[in-house]
Scaffold this motif. Structure first.
Motif, PDB file in Angstrom:
ATOM      1  N   ALA A 210       0.850  -1.192   0.000  1.00  0.00           N
ATOM      2  CA  ALA A 210       0.000   0.000   0.000  1.00  0.00           C
ATOM      3  C   ALA A 210       0.874   1.227   0.000  1.00  0.00           C
ATOM      4  N   ASN A 211       0.417   2.245  -0.667  1.00  0.00           N
ATOM      5  CA  ASN A 211       1.141   3.511  -0.698  1.00  0.00           C
ATOM      6  C   ASN A 211       0.584   4.420   0.379  1.00  0.00           C
ATOM      7  N   ASP A 212       1.357   4.582   1.442  1.00  0.00           N
ATOM      8  CA  ASP A 212       0.886   5.363   2.588  1.00  0.00           C
ATOM      9  C   ASP A 212       1.259   6.819   2.511  1.00  0.00           C
ATOM     10  N   VAL A 213       1.960   7.213   1.449  1.00  0.00           N
ATOM     11  CA  VAL A 213       2.451   8.586   1.357  1.00  0.00           C
ATOM     12  C   VAL A 213       1.710   9.321   0.264  1.00  0.00           C
ATOM     13  N   ALA A 214       1.050  10.369   0.638  1.00  0.00           N
ATOM     14  CA  ALA A 214       0.327  11.170  -0.350  1.00  0.00           C
ATOM     15  C   ALA A 214       1.293  11.841  -1.296  1.00  0.00           C
ATOM     16  N   GLY A 215       0.843  12.081  -2.515  1.00  0.00           N
ATOM     17  CA  GLY A 215       1.722  12.662  -3.523  1.00  0.00           C
ATOM     18  C   GLY A 215       2.283  13.998  -3.122  1.00  0.00           C
ATOM     19  N   ASP A 216       1.515  14.800  -2.383  1.00  0.00           N
ATOM     20  CA  ASP A 216       1.987  16.132  -2.045  1.00  0.00           C
ATOM     21  C   ASP A 216       2.902  16.123  -0.827  1.00  0.00           C
ATOM     22  N   SER A 217       3.112  14.951  -0.205  1.00  0.00           N
ATOM     23  CA  SER A 217       3.987  14.901   0.956  1.00  0.00           C
ATOM     24  C   SER A 217       5.185  13.986   0.753  1.00  0.00           C
ATOM     25  N   ALA A 218       5.299  13.362  -0.411  1.00  0.00           N
ATOM     26  CA  ALA A 218       6.468  12.543  -0.700  1.00  0.00           C
ATOM     27  C   ALA A 218       7.714  13.423  -0.714  1.00  0.00           C
ATOM     28  N   THR A 219       8.854  12.875  -0.299  1.00  0.00           N
ATOM     29  CA  THR A 219      10.076  13.654  -0.145  1.00  0.00           C
ATOM     30  C   THR A 219      11.215  13.090  -0.986  1.00  0.00           C
ATOM     31  N   ALA A 220      12.218  13.925  -1.199  1.00  0.00           N
ATOM     32  CA  ALA A 220      13.410  13.471  -1.904  1.00  0.00           C
ATOM     33  C   ALA A 220      14.124  12.370  -1.127  1.00  0.00           C
ATOM     34  N   LYS A 221      14.031  12.393   0.204  1.00  0.00           N
ATOM     35  CA  LYS A 221      14.635  11.330   1.001  1.00  0.00           C
ATOM     36  C   LYS A 221      13.962   9.984   0.699  1.00  0.00           C
ATOM     37  N   GLN A 222      12.636   9.973   0.597  1.00  0.00           N
ATOM     38  CA  GLN A 222      11.934   8.742   0.239  1.00  0.00           C
ATOM     39  C   GLN A 222      12.311   8.286  -1.163  1.00  0.00           C
ATOM     40  N   LEU A 223      12.449   9.255  -2.073  1.00  0.00           N
ATOM     41  CA  LEU A 223      12.865   8.919  -3.433  1.00  0.00           C
ATOM     42  C   LEU A 223      14.265   8.309  -3.432  1.00  0.00           C
ATOM     43  N   ALA A 224      15.175   8.892  -2.647  1.00  0.00           N
ATOM     44  CA  ALA A 224      16.526   8.363  -2.558  1.00  0.00           C
ATOM     45  C   ALA A 224      16.539   6.956  -1.961  1.00  0.00           C
ATOM     46  N   ASP A 225      15.737   6.743  -0.925  1.00  0.00           N
ATOM     47  CA  ASP A 225      15.668   5.412  -0.320  1.00  0.00           C
ATOM     48  C   ASP A 225      15.203   4.381  -1.339  1.00  0.00           C
ATOM     49  N   ASP A 226      14.194   4.730  -2.123  1.00  0.00           N
ATOM     50  CA  ASP A 226      13.693   3.800  -3.126  1.00  0.00           C
ATOM     51  C   ASP A 226      14.709   3.590  -4.239  1.00  0.00           C
ATOM     52  N   ALA A 227      15.429   4.649  -4.619  1.00  0.00           N
ATOM     53  CA  ALA A 227      16.467   4.501  -5.637  1.00  0.00           C
ATOM     54  C   ALA A 227      17.543   3.525  -5.173  1.00  0.00           C
ATOM     55  N   MET A 228      17.921   3.622  -3.907  1.00  0.00           N
ATOM     56  CA  MET A 228      18.933   2.716  -3.372  1.00  0.00           C
ATOM     57  C   MET A 228      18.434   1.269  -3.295  1.00  0.00           C
ATOM     58  N   ARG A 229      17.107   1.107  -3.215  1.00  0.00           N
ATOM     59  CA  ARG A 229      16.532  -0.242  -3.210  1.00  0.00           C
ATOM     60  C   ARG A 229      16.344  -0.783  -4.621  1.00  0.00           C
ATOM     61  N   GLY A 230      16.611   0.058  -5.627  1.00  0.00           N
ATOM     62  CA  GLY A 230      16.527  -0.412  -7.004  1.00  0.00           C
ATOM     63  C   GLY A 230      15.301  -0.003  -7.767  1.00  0.00           C
ATOM     64  N   ASP A 231      14.461   0.864  -7.213  1.00  0.00           N
ATOM     65  CA  ASP A 231      13.273   1.312  -7.932  1.00  0.00           C
ATOM     66  C   ASP A 231      13.705   1.994  -9.235  1.00  0.00           C
ATOM     67  N   PRO A 232      13.241   1.499 -10.397  1.00  0.00           N
ATOM     68  CA  PRO A 232      13.760   2.028 -11.668  1.00  0.00           C
ATOM     69  C   PRO A 232      13.386   3.488 -11.920  1.00  0.00           C
ATOM     70  N   ILE A 233      12.199   3.903 -11.516  1.00  0.00           N
ATOM     71  CA  ILE A 233      11.815   5.302 -11.738  1.00  0.00           C
ATOM     72  C   ILE A 233      12.638   6.218 -10.840  1.00  0.00           C
ATOM     73  N   ALA A 234      12.803   5.828  -9.585  1.00  0.00           N
ATOM     74  CA  ALA A 234      13.607   6.643  -8.669  1.00  0.00           C
ATOM     75  C   ALA A 234      15.041   6.754  -9.164  1.00  0.00           C
ATOM     76  N   ARG A 235      15.585   5.681  -9.672  1.00  0.00           N
ATOM     77  CA  ARG A 235      16.954   5.728 -10.184  1.00  0.00           C
ATOM     78  C   ARG A 235      17.048   6.645 -11.405  1.00  0.00           C
ATOM     79  N   ARG A 236      16.040   6.591 -12.270  1.00  0.00           N
ATOM     80  CA  ARG A 236      16.062   7.469 -13.449  1.00  0.00           C
ATOM     81  C   ARG A 236      15.956   8.937 -13.042  1.00  0.00           C
ATOM     82  N   ALA A 237      15.227   9.211 -11.967  1.00  0.00           N
ATOM     83  CA  ALA A 237      15.120  10.595 -11.502  1.00  0.00           C
ATOM     84  C   ALA A 237      16.493  11.150 -11.133  1.00  0.00           C
ATOM     85  N   PHE A 238      17.284  10.354 -10.416  1.00  0.00           N
ATOM     86  CA  PHE A 238      18.619  10.830 -10.037  1.00  0.00           C
ATOM     87  C   PHE A 238      19.575  10.825 -11.228  1.00  0.00           C
TER      88      PHE A 238
END
Length: 329
Positions: A210-238
């Motif tokens: 489940a996605n517990d984080v609303a779109g307007d409250s998601a953070t760059a830290k969460q994006l970085a955490d997901d990128a480090m876990r291998g999320d392809p969209i997060a990695r492309r963002a960086f």
């Protein structure tokens, strides 16, 4: 010799007592704002209170001045500020208010990113380097320029503002009104916005159902955490951000013949996910021989960098403050 040093950003106000060696004796932080009801005076009162707390914690030392790094834009060196990320302060007379509070010493106000760059040149990764660009990649993308061992201010104090170098003429509109600025692509909120548009859901890479984080409250830290876990969209963002930073740096190096570029700020903490595409982009576009010699590295100082740099406006003013621009000498 000690100074009161202040770092004012969009999310926090930090104040500290700093010695002539660049050591932070004591420091404290408070949120810049605590709610939508905050106005200019309530933010000022919070700033003044934290300054008084650090002075009390250090047994009320005799300070030699007040150095300040604050988000811009501002009228420099007058210290009248209108920070983009602090809408309650528009044409706020920050330097004058601090001068009234601490009337017997000079008060010097500069851009907060410039303060971080000064700290890195004075006591961090740029120490001993004559020609350096510093960048802060965070809520915005700021920068500062040191040439010949001295901070370069420019006509309005905005020299080195690499965040508004154009990285992609067909890119997104920047808050400044231009299209394709480095800041419009690489700042933290822009990374999050782009990833959301591409379908990123915070936490999905960790196996969350489940996605517990609303779109307007998601953070760059969460994006970085997901990128480090291998999320392809997060990695492309960086990857995209790193590419933009590399293009901007290549332009700055060609213009200023730089020896080193130091990159700090919260977004840079993702490490290789940002720095590897940055290096690839830089080496693609910095092709003239002298530009190929530039070295890019991470900032060395910790979260006190902003107040250390602000202190240097007083403690090392011969290198980091322009006497011809000041009225406190």
């Amino acid at each position: 010799m000690t100074v009161l040093a202040i770092d004012i950003g969009g999310t926090k106000i930090a104040a500290g007592i700093v010695t002539s060696a660049g050591d932070v004796v004591t420091s404290q932080r408070v949120p810049t704002t605590v709610g939508p009801e905050d106005d200019a005076e309530s933010i000022w009162e919070r700033l003044h209170a934290v300054c008084e707390k650090v002075l009390d914690a250090a047994d009320r030392p005799r300070i030699q001045g007040v150095g300040v790094g604050c988000g811009g834009p501002m009228r420099w060196p007058d210290g009248v500020v209108s920070p983009v990320n602090l809408p309650a302060w528009r044409e706020f007379p920050l330097r004058a208010r601090l001068q009234d509070a601490y009337p017997d010493v000079p008060v010097r106000v500069h851009n907060d990113a410039v303060a971080v760059v000064v700290a890195e040149h004075w006591r961090g990764a740029g120490r001993g380097v004559a020609d350096m660009l510093g960048m802060v990649v965070s809520t915005g993308v700021g920068g500062g320029l040191v040439l010949g061992g001295r901070l370069i201010d420019g006509r309005s104090g905005n020299a080195g503002h690499v965040g508004h170098v154009i990285a992609d003429p067909n890119g997104p509109i920047c808050g400044c009104g231009a299209q394709g600025c480095v800041e419009a692509i690489a700042r933290g909120p822009a990374l999050v916005s782009w990833a959301r548009e591409q379908g990123w859901q915070p936490g999905a890479a960790s196996g969350s159902t489940a996605n517990d984080v609303a779109g307007d409250s998601a953070t760059a830290k969460q994006l970085a955490d997901d990128a480090m876990r291998g999320d392809p969209i997060a990695r492309r963002a960086f990857e995209r951000a790193g590419h933009a930073l590399g293009v901007g740096i290549a332009s700055a190096v060609a213009l200023c013949d730089l020896e080193r570029v130091v990159v700090g700020g919260g977004v840079s903490q993702v490490g290789p996910l940002l720095f590897e595409p940055l290096e690839r982009s830089l080496r693609t576009y910095a092709r003239i021989e002298f530009a190929r010699k530039v070295v890019v590295g991470r900032a060395a100082l910790d979260q006190n960098a902003g107040i250390v740099g602000a202190a240097a406006f007083i403690l090392a003013g011969d290198r980091y403050w322009s006497p011809q621009r000041t009225d406190d000498l």
